[in-house]
Design an enzyme around this catalytic site. Structure first.
Site, PDB file in Angstrom:
ATOM      1  N   TYR A 111     -27.837  -0.746  -3.712  1.00  0.00           N
ATOM      2  CA  TYR A 111     -29.113  -1.413  -3.460  1.00  0.00           C
ATOM      3  C   TYR A 111     -30.245  -0.422  -3.205  1.00  0.00           C
ATOM      4  CZ  TYR A 111     -26.293  -5.594  -3.242  1.00  0.00           C
ATOM      5  OH  TYR A 111     -25.428  -6.601  -3.552  1.00  0.00           O
ATOM      6  N   ARG A 158     -27.388 -13.453  -3.069  1.00  0.00           N
ATOM      7  CA  ARG A 158     -26.811 -12.441  -2.163  1.00  0.00           C
ATOM      8  C   ARG A 158     -27.414 -11.070  -2.450  1.00  0.00           C
ATOM      9  NH1 ARG A 158     -22.170 -10.638   0.833  1.00  0.00           N
ATOM     10  NH2 ARG A 158     -21.130  -8.830  -0.103  1.00  0.00           N
ATOM     11  N   HIS A 201     -24.484 -15.208  -6.634  1.00  0.00           N
ATOM     12  CA  HIS A 201     -24.465 -13.804  -6.248  1.00  0.00           C
ATOM     13  C   HIS A 201     -25.838 -13.161  -6.381  1.00  0.00           C
ATOM     14  CE1 HIS A 201     -21.168 -11.507  -4.684  1.00  0.00           C
ATOM     15  NE2 HIS A 201     -21.519 -10.420  -5.335  1.00  0.00           N
ATOM     16  N   ARG A 231     -21.149 -14.405   0.479  1.00  0.00           N
ATOM     17  CA  ARG A 231     -20.486 -14.622  -0.799  1.00  0.00           C
ATOM     18  C   ARG A 231     -20.265 -16.116  -0.943  1.00  0.00           C
ATOM     19  NH1 ARG A 231     -17.540 -10.338   1.669  1.00  0.00           N
ATOM     20  NH2 ARG A 231     -17.719  -8.350   0.546  1.00  0.00           N
ATOM     21  N   HIS A 241     -19.305  -5.211   3.443  1.00  0.00           N
ATOM     22  CA  HIS A 241     -18.753  -4.183   2.564  1.00  0.00           C
ATOM     23  C   HIS A 241     -17.852  -3.248   3.356  1.00  0.00           C
ATOM     24  CE1 HIS A 241     -22.169  -4.503  -0.646  1.00  0.00           C
ATOM     25  NE2 HIS A 241     -21.234  -5.393  -0.817  1.00  0.00           N
ATOM     26  N   LYS A 287     -13.607 -10.828   2.397  1.00  0.00           N
ATOM     27  CA  LYS A 287     -12.526 -10.300   1.578  1.00  0.00           C
ATOM     28  C   LYS A 287     -11.402  -9.767   2.461  1.00  0.00           C
ATOM     29  CE  LYS A 287     -14.983  -9.085  -2.675  1.00  0.00           C
ATOM     30  NZ  LYS A 287     -15.305  -7.996  -3.626  1.00  0.00           N
TER      31      LYS A 287
END
Length: 354
Positions: A314, A282, A279, A184, A305, A210
């Site tokens: 994806y 990514r 992004h 990210r 994630h 995150k």
């Protein structure tokens, strides 16, 4: 000035504004809202960008009820969401706003600050889930190869030449890491020059994702070479006391907006044909890795994630990629000619039947 805030046990106490908050950023908010925002920052440890997004959305709630948070009704919430929708706010934006309101009321009710959650049962307008945009493999490689070939001529006696070379080396390292590691942009600009957990020579770094979760990320040869080149010229651009790995032309830590601006600049200069954003690189990393390996769990770990559902998007990109190959190459799938797809007895074309 002291204000009410939240302790780890969820109770409201008296503390000064949290470290890192912009001066005046929380002024004028009801104490309970300010306490919840503190809870997000201190206990939940959300990123600065997530915190700012919550603050923006919760300001709409404060305006709706004029600060009387305990008097909001489900009907008032539905009306507010409906009015915003009629005004043109996208369903995804409405879902984000309602999510922030719901998070606040859930916290307030759980800790006994309010008795009723008016967001229960309220749903935002439905929206189609947009697939992330990813570059085809050949376009991603072509862009990075073109950037590598765009190195400015060395002019060691000219300050402008030294600066141009440093910016090129920095940008190349940035984009190689975005595509080669799937970082990210916030994780990328948070990297420090002297982080002992980042072993560039061995191709192993640790990033802060995150909710401040740390994860190990492998670094490929092309990205390692680009970072090595950047480290060689970094002292000519970075301030002496700056710890950031990537710095702006002013010598201080580069911002996410700075990365996006440079990527847009290079995509236009190199004639990519579309405006690239961080992004997208990514997304391209994830899509291309999944196409090659088929290992969804590994891609999930590399992307950081928390939920596999976030990574499964994806797989839809992968199916679309295979469908395009089929449509372009199979004689029974060519559109618009004599050999167009034939309708099956079940109402589906040959390309859709198993």
């Amino acid at each position: 000035m002291a204000r009410r805030s939240i302790r780890d046990d969820g109770r409201v106490g008296q503390v000064t504004p949290r470290t890192g908050a912009a001066p005046g950023a929380l002024d004028g908010l009801p104490p309970l809202i300010a306490a919840w925002l503190d809870y997000l920052a201190v206990v939940r440890r959300v990123s600065a960008y997530t915190h700012a997004a919550y603050a923006r959305e919760i300001a709409h709630l404060v305006a709706l009820c004029n600060g009387a948070l305990g008097e909001v009704t489900p009907a008032a919430v539905r009306k507010a969401i409906g009015t915003a929708h009629e005004a043109g706010l996208a369903p995804r934006s409405l879902a984000r706003r309602l999510s922030a309101w719901r998070a606040f009321y859930r916290w307030a009710c759980t800790h006994g600050h309010l008795a009723v959650d008016p967001t229960v049962g309220v749903r935002p307008p439905k929206s189609d889930r947009l697939l992330p945009k990813a570059l085809p493999v050949d376009e991603a490689v072509r862009f990075l190869d073109a950037l590598s070939a765009a190195r400015p001529p060395r002019a060691p006696q000219q300050p402008d030449g030294i600066r141009a070379e440093a910016l090129w080396a920095r940008d190349r390292a940035l984009f190689e890491l975005l595509y080669g590691c799937g970082l990210r942009v916030g994780e990328l600009v948070a990297l420090d020059y002297d982080d002992p957990e980042c072993d560039w020579a061995a191709g192993r770094i640790v990033v802060l994702g995150k909710r401040r979760k740390r994860r190990w990320v492998p670094v490929g040869r092309m990205a390692r070479d680009a970072v090595r080149e950047w480290l060689r010229v970094r002292p000519g651009l970075a301030a002496a006391d700056e710890q950031a790995l990537f710095v702006s032309d002013r010598g201080r830590r580069l911002s996410p907006q700075g990365v996006a601006s440079r990527l847009a600049y290079w995509s236009e200069r190199l004639g990519v044909g579309q405006r690239l954003h961080p992004h997208m690189l990514r997304h391209s990393f994830a899509s291309h890795l999944l196409q090659s390996s088929g290992d969804l769990r590994a891609v999930q770990e590399l992307l950081g994630h928390a939920s596999l559902a976030s990574t499964q998007i994806y797989t839809k990109l992968d199916v679309q990629h295979l469908a395009r190959i089929y449509d372009a190459a199979h004689p029974r799938a060519r559109r618009g000619g004599r050999e167009s797809a034939v309708e099956s007895p079940h109402g589906r074309s040959d390309s859709e039947t198993g």
